[in-house]
Write a protein that holds these residues in place. Structure first.
Motif, mmCIF file in Angstrom:
data_model
loop_
_atom_site.group_PDB
_atom_site.id
_atom_site.type_symbol
_atom_site.label_atom_id
_atom_site.label_comp_id
_atom_site.label_asym_id
_atom_site.label_seq_id
_atom_site.Cartn_x
_atom_site.Cartn_y
_atom_site.Cartn_z
ATOM 1 N N LEU A 3 0.585 -1.298 -0.091
ATOM 2 C CA LEU A 3 0.026 0.117 -0.035
ATOM 3 C C LEU A 3 0.838 1.249 0.083
ATOM 4 O O LEU A 3 1.957 1.212 0.771
ATOM 5 C CB LEU A 3 -0.925 0.053 1.214
ATOM 6 C CG LEU A 3 -1.721 -1.293 1.405
ATOM 7 C CD1 LEU A 3 -2.594 -1.052 2.765
ATOM 8 C CD2 LEU A 3 -2.544 -1.460 0.207
ATOM 9 N N TYR A 5 0.252 5.561 0.877
ATOM 10 C CA TYR A 5 -0.724 6.512 1.335
ATOM 11 C C TYR A 5 -0.250 7.991 0.322
ATOM 12 O O TYR A 5 0.658 8.037 0.532
ATOM 13 C CB TYR A 5 -0.609 6.575 2.929
ATOM 14 C CG TYR A 5 -1.089 5.422 3.804
ATOM 15 C CD1 TYR A 5 -0.201 4.407 3.731
ATOM 16 C CD2 TYR A 5 -2.198 5.770 4.384
ATOM 17 C CE1 TYR A 5 -0.530 3.331 4.365
ATOM 18 C CE2 TYR A 5 -2.579 4.350 5.135
ATOM 19 C CZ TYR A 5 -1.739 3.479 5.367
ATOM 20 O OH TYR A 5 -2.121 2.323 5.786
ATOM 21 N N ILE A 10 -5.650 5.391 0.241
ATOM 22 C CA ILE A 10 -4.523 4.299 0.254
ATOM 23 C C ILE A 10 -4.874 3.604 -1.080
ATOM 24 O O ILE A 10 -5.805 2.952 -1.502
ATOM 25 C CB ILE A 10 -5.001 3.321 1.506
ATOM 26 C CG1 ILE A 10 -5.186 3.872 2.828
ATOM 27 C CG2 ILE A 10 -4.281 2.229 1.487
ATOM 28 C CD1 ILE A 10 -5.797 3.387 3.879
ATOM 29 N N ILE A 12 -3.513 0.728 -3.655
ATOM 30 C CA ILE A 12 -2.577 -0.662 -3.829
ATOM 31 C C ILE A 12 -1.656 -0.355 -4.725
ATOM 32 O O ILE A 12 -1.950 -0.278 -6.135
ATOM 33 C CB ILE A 12 -3.769 -1.578 -3.986
ATOM 34 C CG1 ILE A 12 -4.676 -1.671 -2.914
ATOM 35 C CG2 ILE A 12 -2.911 -2.928 -4.384
ATOM 36 C CD1 ILE A 12 -6.032 -2.532 -3.319
#
Length: 160
Positions: A3, A5, A10, A12
């Motif tokens: 992940l 941020y 968030i 992937i």
């Protein structure tokens, strides 16, 4: 899943080989995790997804995702600025268009004209001798309450 941020979202950015996320063939690299089991991850801080997952350890998980692309393949426009930043920050970042395993094994889904199911034995719980798919919910709940590993026998019948 790996992940990243970015501005409270968030993303992937990778699927680990042989991980549950890769096996489930639901998420794509580039998707956004919006909620986990009803916990909102909008305006998320670094590590918040891990904190939520730790609280839910051992429970079934439900993810609400924002897909990076429409069904016709066009990019979901509100994500364009984020995806541009991800490409700048992570030079080898590539959006995933299809699930890798589906591309490789699509013709293996049928054998002798019958569908194949990929099942894994997890354990056993007794929910009675009769019932249909509705007993699955009851069985899952029993397993969770008793902390037993589940087992579901599946059979396929041809009705003429």
């Amino acid at each position: 899943m790996v992940l990243r941020y970015l501005d409270g979202r968030i993303f992937i950015i990778d699927l680990l080989p042989q991980s549950q996320a890769e096996a489930d063939e639901i998420v794509l690299v580039g998707d956004v995790i919006d909620e986990i089991n009803g916990f909102s991850l909008r305006n998320a801080y670094n590590g918040q997804a891990g904190t939520v997952l730790q609280k839910l350890k051992g429970e079934p998980l439900s993810f609400r995702l924002i897909r990076w692309k429409w069904q016709d393949g066009r990019t979901y426009r509100p994500l364009l600025p984020y995806l541009k930043v991800l490409r700048e920050k992570i030079p080898n970042f590539r959006l995933q268009h299809e699930h890798a395993r589906k591309e490789q094994t699509e013709d293996q889904c049928l054998q002798g004209g019958r569908l194949l199911y990929n099942l894994r034995y997890l354990g056993r719980v007794d929910v009675g001798k009769h019932g249909g798919k509705e007993v699955l919910d009851q069985g899952i709940q029993m397993v969770l309450e008793k902390h037993l590993p589940p087992q579901f026998k599946m059979a396929e019948f041809d009705h003429c």
